[in-house]
Design an enzyme around this catalytic site. Structure first.
Site, PDB file in Angstrom:
ATOM      1  N   ASP A 131       0.839  -1.191   0.000  1.00 35.94           N
ATOM      2  CA  ASP A 131       0.000   0.000   0.000  1.00 35.94           C
ATOM      3  C   ASP A 131       0.879   1.247   0.000  1.00 35.94           C
ATOM      4  O   ASP A 131       1.920   1.290   0.653  1.00 35.94           O
ATOM      5  CB  ASP A 131      -0.897   0.025   1.243  1.00 35.94           C
ATOM      6  CG  ASP A 131      -2.181  -0.760   1.023  1.00 35.94           C
ATOM      7  OD1 ASP A 131      -2.397  -1.262  -0.094  1.00 35.94           O
ATOM      8  OD2 ASP A 131      -2.983  -0.857   1.972  1.00 35.94           O
ATOM      9  N   ARG A 179      -2.069  -0.995  -8.458  1.00 32.70           N
ATOM     10  CA  ARG A 179      -3.397  -0.467  -8.153  1.00 32.70           C
ATOM     11  C   ARG A 179      -3.343   1.045  -8.368  1.00 32.70           C
ATOM     12  O   ARG A 179      -2.461   1.725  -7.825  1.00 32.70           O
ATOM     13  CB  ARG A 179      -3.784  -0.766  -6.703  1.00 32.70           C
ATOM     14  CG  ARG A 179      -5.159  -0.186  -6.310  1.00 32.70           C
ATOM     15  CD  ARG A 179      -5.350  -0.168  -4.803  1.00 32.70           C
ATOM     16  NE  ARG A 179      -5.268  -1.500  -4.244  1.00 32.70           N
ATOM     17  CZ  ARG A 179      -4.787  -1.777  -3.024  1.00 32.70           C
ATOM     18  NH1 ARG A 179      -4.323  -0.807  -2.256  1.00 32.70           N
ATOM     19  NH2 ARG A 179      -4.755  -3.012  -2.583  1.00 32.70           N
TER      20      ARG A 179
END
Length: 302
Positions: A131, A179
């Site tokens: 992330d 992402r």
């Protein structure tokens, strides 16, 4: 709106409130956005998603980690979650914040921890997503990604559309599973776009660059306008559905999640769980005023 967003972002960084939140459990409406505090409750949610042909990316929540003991415990929790994915046979992978496993303590220490995690995941062919956190951690995260991928190709990361440098980062990572997100942190004008229109335009630009490339892309958004643009672009350019997926957060736009999966699009839900839910919850409240209403309805219904 700006004042409200700043308020909740500031709240998300309050360590005293974070400590208190662990005692409250998933009260204050967080249960609508967090899939439980332990593996068993989280797995029930993941299996329910899988039954609707929706995959999951699991985040074992944890922030404000400043001791090696806490970071090591978080690493073990993440590895246990990877083992649980294998044992339960669910369609899921992991999303991990490097600060949770020691990035703010020592770079090499956090790299050792993520190497252990990546090795555990590779054993079961489970993908690991790093992330992306705030701008202060961006370059270190990309450096760790580069180091990791020399031995573990099952690792990718996140590109945030509101940062000026993102297009160049995208070019450098053209062979890495990514992402794409708009971005959820408050960054200064020197490094990031500030208006919604500019961010939306750059987000779509980056999405189209990726979809015309060669690597798998996760498009993470709740914005139906962006989603419709992507669907149109994919059709016009004959882009196979197995080259990309849509992603949304657990507890948000659940009907749209089901609809996109039913339409045949690959879909993954970001499933956060754990006792350390507070900072994540505050950032979700900061993003959209509607999230505050969702939380309040949850509190009243209990």
């Amino acid at each position: 709106m700006g004042v409200t967003r700043d308020f909740f972002i500031a709240m998300s960084k309050n360590q005293l409130l974070n400590s208190g939140a662990k005692k409250w459990g998933l009260k204050l409406g967080a249960s609508k956005m967090v899939a439980g505090t332990d593996i068993d409750s989280m797995m029930k949610s993941v299996k329910e998603l899988n039954s609707m042909k929706i995959s999951a990316t699991i985040d074992n929540l944890g922030e404000f980690v400043y001791s090696r003991e806490e970071a090591t415990a978080a690493k073990e929790d993440i590895i246990n979650t990877i083992e649980a994915i294998q044992e339960h046979g669910v369609d899921a992978h992991m999303s991990i914040k490097l600060t949770q496993i020691g990035l703010d303590i020592d770079y090499d220490f956090s790299l050792e921890n993520i190497r252990e995690i990546a090795a555990a995941a590779e054993k079961y062919d489970i993908f690991i997503n790093l992330d992306m956190e705030d701008y202060a951690h961006l370059q270190q995260t990309l450096d760790i990604l580069t180091a990791l991928r020399k031995d573990y190709p099952n690792v990718g990361t996140v590109i945030q559309a509101y940062l000026y440098r993102s297009e160049k980062d995208l070019e450098r990572l053209d062979d890495v599973r990514l992402r794409l997100v708009k971005g959820a942190y408050k960054e200064i004008p020197d490094v990031s776009l500030q208006s919604k229109q500019d961010i939306d335009e750059n987000f779509l630009k980056l999405i189209k660059i990726r979809l015309l490339g060669k690597a798998f892309t996760s498009i993470a958004t709740h914005d139906h306008n962006i989603i419709n643009e992507v669907k149109k672009f994919v059709e016009e350019n004959n882009i196979p559905h197995d080259r990309f997926e849509f992603q949304m957060l657990y507890g948000f736009r659940t009907e749209m999640q089901k609809e996109l999966a039913a339409e045949g699009y690959a879909f993954t839900t970001y499933v956060p769980y754990g006792k350390d839910w507070y900072a994540y919850f505050m950032r979700r409240l900061a993003e959209r005023p509607q999230n505050i209403n969702l939380a309040l309805r949850s509190m009243v219904s209990k």
